[in-house]
Design an enzyme around this catalytic site. Structure first.
Site, PDB file in Angstrom:
ATOM      1  N   GLY A   1       9.763  22.430  34.248  1.00 51.04           N
ATOM      2  CA  GLY A   1       9.222  21.936  32.988  1.00 51.04           C
ATOM      3  C   GLY A   1       9.243  23.031  31.933  1.00 51.04           C
TER       4      GLY A   1
ATOM      5  N   GLU B   1      37.024  36.465  33.294  1.00 48.50           N
ATOM      6  CA  GLU B   1      37.836  36.446  34.528  1.00 48.50           C
ATOM      7  C   GLU B   1      38.591  35.124  34.666  1.00 48.50           C
ATOM      8  OE1 GLU B   1      38.453  38.795  36.472  1.00 48.50           O
ATOM      9  OE2 GLU B   1      36.915  40.287  36.032  1.00 48.50           O
TER      10      GLU B   1
HETATM   11  P1  TGC Z   1      52.707  34.112  34.953  1.00 47.42           P
HETATM   12  O1  TGC Z   1      54.086  34.025  34.405  1.00 47.42           O
HETATM   13  O2  TGC Z   1      52.181  32.975  35.766  1.00 47.42           O
HETATM   14  O3  TGC Z   1      52.565  35.437  35.849  1.00 47.42           O
HETATM   15  C1  TGC Z   1      53.078  36.690  35.427  1.00 47.42           C
HETATM   16  C2  TGC Z   1      53.315  37.518  36.701  1.00 47.42           C
HETATM   17  O4  TGC Z   1      52.074  37.750  37.361  1.00 47.42           O
HETATM   18  C3  TGC Z   1      52.087  37.141  38.671  1.00 47.42           C
HETATM   19  N1  TGC Z   1      50.751  36.573  38.873  1.00 47.42           N
HETATM   20  C4  TGC Z   1      49.862  37.140  39.661  1.00 47.42           C
HETATM   21  N2  TGC Z   1      49.942  38.213  40.476  1.00 47.42           N
HETATM   22  C5  TGC Z   1      48.844  38.549  41.172  1.00 47.42           C
HETATM   23  N3  TGC Z   1      47.688  37.861  41.077  1.00 47.42           N
HETATM   24  C6  TGC Z   1      47.564  36.783  40.272  1.00 47.42           C
HETATM   25  N4  TGC Z   1      46.394  36.145  40.177  1.00 47.42           N
HETATM   26  C7  TGC Z   1      48.675  36.368  39.532  1.00 47.42           C
HETATM   27  N5  TGC Z   1      48.913  35.374  38.633  1.00 47.42           N
HETATM   28  C8  TGC Z   1      50.191  35.505  38.251  1.00 47.42           C
HETATM   29  C9  TGC Z   1      53.186  36.107  38.619  1.00 47.42           C
HETATM   30  O5  TGC Z   1      53.698  35.841  39.904  1.00 47.42           O
HETATM   31  C10 TGC Z   1      54.198  36.807  37.731  1.00 47.42           C
HETATM   32  O6  TGC Z   1      54.814  37.823  38.510  1.00 47.42           O
HETATM   33  P2  TGC Z   1      56.350  38.245  38.240  1.00 47.42           P
HETATM   34  O7  TGC Z   1      56.664  39.240  39.311  1.00 47.42           O
HETATM   35  O8  TGC Z   1      57.147  36.971  38.311  1.00 47.42           O
HETATM   36  O9  TGC Z   1      56.370  38.841  36.860  1.00 47.42           O
HETATM   37  O10 TGC Z   1      51.748  34.453  33.755  1.00 47.42           O
HETATM   38  P3  TGC Z   1      51.279  33.577  32.532  1.00 47.42           P
HETATM   39  O11 TGC Z   1      51.500  34.392  31.300  1.00 47.42           O
HETATM   40  O12 TGC Z   1      51.894  32.202  32.589  1.00 47.42           O
HETATM   41  O13 TGC Z   1      49.694  33.492  32.748  1.00 47.42           O
HETATM   42  C11 TGC Z   1      49.148  32.922  33.851  1.00 47.42           C
HETATM   43  C12 TGC Z   1      47.601  32.832  33.739  1.00 47.42           C
HETATM   44  C13 TGC Z   1      47.202  31.976  32.560  1.00 47.42           C
HETATM   45  C14 TGC Z   1      47.111  32.160  35.006  1.00 47.42           C
HETATM   46  C15 TGC Z   1      46.971  34.206  33.627  1.00 47.42           C
HETATM   47  O14 TGC Z   1      47.456  34.922  32.603  1.00 47.42           O
HETATM   48  C16 TGC Z   1      45.470  34.188  33.624  1.00 47.42           C
HETATM   49  O15 TGC Z   1      44.890  34.293  34.682  1.00 47.42           O
HETATM   50  N6  TGC Z   1      44.765  34.096  32.442  1.00 47.42           N
HETATM   51  C17 TGC Z   1      43.319  34.294  32.362  1.00 47.42           C
HETATM   52  C18 TGC Z   1      43.047  35.650  31.783  1.00 47.42           C
HETATM   53  C19 TGC Z   1      41.870  36.330  32.421  1.00 47.42           C
HETATM   54  O16 TGC Z   1      41.389  35.970  33.462  1.00 47.42           O
HETATM   55  N7  TGC Z   1      41.414  37.391  31.773  1.00 47.42           N
HETATM   56  C20 TGC Z   1      40.344  38.179  32.315  1.00 47.42           C
HETATM   57  C21 TGC Z   1      40.151  39.455  31.515  1.00 47.42           C
HETATM   58  S1  TGC Z   1      39.180  40.669  32.346  1.00 47.42           S
HETATM   59  C22 TGC Z   1      37.629  40.052  32.315  1.00 47.42           C
HETATM   60  O17 TGC Z   1      37.352  38.975  31.924  1.00 47.42           O
HETATM   61  C23 TGC Z   1      36.594  40.961  32.853  1.00 47.42           C
HETATM   62  S2  TGC Z   1      34.993  40.355  32.838  1.00 47.42           S
HETATM   63  C24 TGC Z   1      34.310  41.574  33.750  1.00 47.42           C
HETATM   64  C25 TGC Z   1      32.872  41.483  34.019  1.00 47.42           C
HETATM   65  O18 TGC Z   1      32.061  41.858  33.155  1.00 47.42           O
HETATM   66  O19 TGC Z   1      32.517  41.128  35.193  1.00 47.42           O
HETATM   67  P1  FAD Z   2      40.586  31.475  24.651  1.00 42.09           P
HETATM   68  O1  FAD Z   2      41.700  31.937  25.497  1.00 42.09           O
HETATM   69  O2  FAD Z   2      40.781  31.463  23.166  1.00 42.09           O
HETATM   70  O3  FAD Z   2      40.180  30.001  25.132  1.00 42.09           O
HETATM   71  C1  FAD Z   2      39.385  29.119  24.336  1.00 42.09           C
HETATM   72  C2  FAD Z   2      39.319  27.769  25.053  1.00 42.09           C
HETATM   73  O4  FAD Z   2      40.645  27.231  25.172  1.00 42.09           O
HETATM   74  C3  FAD Z   2      38.769  27.892  26.481  1.00 42.09           C
HETATM   75  O5  FAD Z   2      37.964  26.782  26.767  1.00 42.09           O
HETATM   76  C4  FAD Z   2      40.020  27.850  27.344  1.00 42.09           C
HETATM   77  O6  FAD Z   2      39.759  27.315  28.643  1.00 42.09           O
HETATM   78  C5  FAD Z   2      40.901  26.911  26.531  1.00 42.09           C
HETATM   79  N1  FAD Z   2      42.318  27.131  26.813  1.00 42.09           N
HETATM   80  C6  FAD Z   2      43.085  28.240  26.560  1.00 42.09           C
HETATM   81  N2  FAD Z   2      44.337  28.048  26.991  1.00 42.09           N
HETATM   82  C7  FAD Z   2      44.378  26.813  27.524  1.00 42.09           C
HETATM   83  C8  FAD Z   2      45.391  26.045  28.154  1.00 42.09           C
HETATM   84  N3  FAD Z   2      46.636  26.518  28.362  1.00 42.09           N
HETATM   85  N4  FAD Z   2      45.089  24.800  28.583  1.00 42.09           N
HETATM   86  C9  FAD Z   2      43.841  24.283  28.426  1.00 42.09           C
HETATM   87  N5  FAD Z   2      42.834  24.990  27.837  1.00 42.09           N
HETATM   88  C10 FAD Z   2      43.110  26.224  27.406  1.00 42.09           C
HETATM   89  N6  FAD Z   2      38.023  40.917  29.019  1.00 42.09           N
HETATM   90  C11 FAD Z   2      38.526  42.119  29.434  1.00 42.09           C
HETATM   91  O7  FAD Z   2      39.721  42.385  29.352  1.00 42.09           O
HETATM   92  N7  FAD Z   2      37.682  43.070  29.951  1.00 42.09           N
HETATM   93  C12 FAD Z   2      36.349  42.876  30.071  1.00 42.09           C
HETATM   94  O8  FAD Z   2      35.623  43.755  30.559  1.00 42.09           O
HETATM   95  C13 FAD Z   2      35.807  41.633  29.620  1.00 42.09           C
HETATM   96  N8  FAD Z   2      34.453  41.430  29.661  1.00 42.09           N
HETATM   97  C14 FAD Z   2      33.936  40.292  29.097  1.00 42.09           C
HETATM   98  C15 FAD Z   2      32.558  40.167  28.964  1.00 42.09           C
HETATM   99  C16 FAD Z   2      32.000  39.038  28.357  1.00 42.09           C
HETATM  100  C17 FAD Z   2      30.518  38.934  28.175  1.00 42.09           C
HETATM  101  C18 FAD Z   2      32.856  37.992  27.912  1.00 42.09           C
HETATM  102  C19 FAD Z   2      32.272  36.753  27.295  1.00 42.09           C
HETATM  103  C20 FAD Z   2      34.229  38.114  28.018  1.00 42.09           C
HETATM  104  C21 FAD Z   2      34.795  39.269  28.583  1.00 42.09           C
HETATM  105  N9  FAD Z   2      36.179  39.458  28.655  1.00 42.09           N
HETATM  106  C22 FAD Z   2      36.706  40.657  29.092  1.00 42.09           C
HETATM  107  C23 FAD Z   2      37.087  38.484  28.021  1.00 42.09           C
HETATM  108  C24 FAD Z   2      37.334  37.231  28.834  1.00 42.09           C
HETATM  109  O9  FAD Z   2      38.161  37.472  29.920  1.00 42.09           O
HETATM  110  C25 FAD Z   2      37.925  36.185  27.882  1.00 42.09           C
HETATM  111  O10 FAD Z   2      36.890  35.787  26.999  1.00 42.09           O
HETATM  112  C26 FAD Z   2      38.501  34.985  28.612  1.00 42.09           C
HETATM  113  O11 FAD Z   2      39.645  35.348  29.354  1.00 42.09           O
HETATM  114  C27 FAD Z   2      38.848  33.819  27.657  1.00 42.09           C
HETATM  115  O12 FAD Z   2      39.562  34.264  26.556  1.00 42.09           O
HETATM  116  P2  FAD Z   2      39.079  33.846  25.071  1.00 42.09           P
HETATM  117  O13 FAD Z   2      37.638  34.128  24.952  1.00 42.09           O
HETATM  118  O14 FAD Z   2      40.006  34.507  24.108  1.00 42.09           O
HETATM  119  O15 FAD Z   2      39.257  32.284  25.016  1.00 42.09           O
END
Ligand code: TGC
Ligand code: FAD
Length: 388
Positions: free
Chosen positions: A343, A367
């Site tokens: 609540g 992530e």
């Molecule tokens: P794509 O063409 O699919 O892949 C490029 C190359 O990477 C390989 N690959 C991977 N390898 C290892 N692990 C994975 N999970 C992999 N995913 C893809 C793939 O096989 C390819 O390799 P190669 O040898 O052919 O070049 O790439 P794409 O540009 O189409 O993107 C795919 C997508 C959207 C799934 C990827 O870019 C993605 O995961 N986007 C989300 C971005 C994200 O998670 N950002 C996180 C930033 S860090 C953060 O948020 C820290 S928060 C920390 C905290 O406070 O806890």
């Molecule tokens: P966008 O990519 O602009 O996405 C906006 C919306 O569009 C989302 O709902 C998404 O799901 C949607 N969208 C995008 N593409 C598609 C698609 N192809 N199809 C359907 N929907 C789609 N990053 C780091 O590198 N290092 C860090 O330490 C780190 N720490 C973070 C800490 C905090 C508190 C936060 C909030 C973020 C942090 N990040 C870090 C960044 C984080 O990884 C990004 O915010 C995240 O990957 C999403 O990117 P964006 O915010 O630019 O959203």
């Protein structure tokens, strides 16, 4: 007294060592995190003094070999630690995720021996704080489009560009930064605090992860010594491999936040009386508790299984992605449901639900967003990428 659920006796799947580690981390969270975390979140301050303590309890790099300051533990131990830390707060687990999976892991996996010896022991002890720069202002979900670039000069690389939403960047001593070389290939570089042209302004005004520091990384002609290039990986798979480790840890961590919410709601519902009965006696409240417990139990089994697959080097990125997506979504829904069970009291800082709920909005975004993880599974089962 915190009494986390274990409905399917998942404890029996853990070793004695896992349980000893869990008790030690839980005790630390009770002693050092619980008394200060609500104030830290309310005041939007990062409890930086906890970093050294986290080093002391082994929260940084638990699976990194002992030679480099880690503990050489298995992946389930890493998961168990993340669950306990996130029970305290997602900000505390975030600090451990970034240091372990996004800074120590790439230096260990893609660095040379000199880089490992130079940085890993100090990162493990908490003497150095690291950050990870992948996301940019115009490239979040699609990091492959990054604009940050470096050029090769005679005795250094010249780095230009910017990163955004970077956990701990304002206080980081080093950063693992992903940038494109002159051929457009993504490479990892280690930047150090104090390098000319490097700034890391804080990002203020967050309603989520208020006890975590978030900032930018701005590179204005930063001269990075050549020895700071990570030699052993090229391409986007470098940072994405780091994300596999961090996403895996989050899959375990989110369970801790959910357990804290469940435990609080169960106790409250047994004590709080309305209509002359504990609210726990009403069927609608029991339905909530039953569903929450079921979801936590499923999440525990998912995390444990993906952990054992990782121990055998068999977990695929898509399996890890599913566990991160499911478990964070589960925790966010549970934070909301359990908050309602309290609540009006549920909206106060006397109870953890609202804080967990707001934190989990970041966790479901970073992530890889929930939707990006759905598309990763979609690609895995159809063979058709929705990103092209
Ligand atoms: P794509 O063409 O699919 O892949 C490029 C190359 O990477 C390989 N690959 C991977 N390898 C290892 N692990 C994975 N999970 C992999 N995913 C893809 C793939 O096989 C390819 O390799 P190669 O040898 O052919 O070049 O790439 P794409 O540009 O189409 O993107 C795919 C997508 C959207 C799934 C990827 O870019 C993605 O995961 N986007 C989300 C971005 C994200 O998670 N950002 C996180 C930033 S860090 C953060 O948020 C820290 S928060 C920390 C905290 O406070 O806890
Ligand atoms: P966008 O990519 O602009 O996405 C906006 C919306 O569009 C989302 O709902 C998404 O799901 C949607 N969208 C995008 N593409 C598609 C698609 N192809 N199809 C359907 N929907 C789609 N990053 C780091 O590198 N290092 C860090 O330490 C780190 N720490 C973070 C800490 C905090 C508190 C936060 C909030 C973020 C942090 N990040 C870090 C960044 C984080 O990884 C990004 O915010 C995240 O990957 C999403 O990117 P964006 O915010 O630019 O959203």
């Amino acid at each position: 007294m915190y009494n986390p659920p274990d409905y399917y006796l998942v404890d029996e799947l853990l070793t004695d060592e896992h349980k000893i580690i869990r008790e030690a981390i839980r005790e630390w969270v009770n002693r050092s995190v619980m008394p200060i975390i609500d104030d830290a979140a309310q005041n939007h301050t990062f409890p930086q003094h906890l970093i050294k303590e986290m080093g002391e309890i082994g929260a940084f790099g638990p699976y990194i070999p002992e030679k480099y300051g880690g503990a050489g533990l298995d992946q389930v131990a890493y998961g168990v630690i993340m669950t306990e830390l996130e029970r305290g707060d997602s900000a505390i687990r975030s600090a451990a995720s970034v240091q372990t999976s996004l800074v120590m892991y790439p230096i260990y996996e893609f660095g040379n021996e000199e880089q490992r010896m130079k940085y890993l022991p100090s990162l493990a002890s908490g003497d150095l704080i690291g950050c990870f720069g992948l996301t940019e202002p115009n490239h979040g979900s699609d990091p492959g489009g990054m604009l940050t670039r470096f050029e090769e000069k005679e005795d250094h690389y010249l780095l230009n560009g910017s990163k955004m939403w970077i956990t701990n960047s304002p206080v980081a001593d080093i950063g693992v930064v992903w940038a494109k070389d002159e051929e457009g290939i993504v490479r990892g570089l280690i930047v150090e605090k104090g390098m000319e042209g490097l700034t890391a302004p804080e990002t203020l005004n967050k309603w989520s992860l208020r006890a975590s520091l978030t900032g930018e990384l701005v590179f204005d002609n930063v001269k990075v010594p050549k020895e700071n290039l990570l030699p052993n990986v090229k391409g986007l798979k470098g940072p994405l491999k780091c994300l596999n480790s961090a996403r895996y840890g989050i899959a375990w961590g989110a369970i801790g936040a959910a357990m804290d919410c469940y435990d609080t709601a169960l106790r409250y519902s047994l004590e709080r009386k309305q209509f002359n009965k504990p609210i726990a006696s009403f069927q609608l409240q029991q339905k909530k508790l039953a569903e929450i417990l079921t979801e936590i139990t499923k999440a525990q089994l998912l995390a444990w299984r993906v952990g054992t697959l990782r121990n055998d080097n068999r977990a695929t990125p898509a399996q890890i992605s599913m566990a991160k997506r499911n478990n964070v979504d589960m925790a966010l829904k549970i934070a909301r449901e359990s908050r309602q069970m309290l609540g009006a009291m549920g909206i106060t800082g006397d109870f953890p639900m609202m804080r967990h709920m707001m934190n989990l909005e970041s966790v479901i975004t970073y992530e890889g967003t929930h939707d990006i993880h759905l598309l990763i599974t979609g690609f895995d089962v159809t063979g058709i990428s929705a990103f092209e």
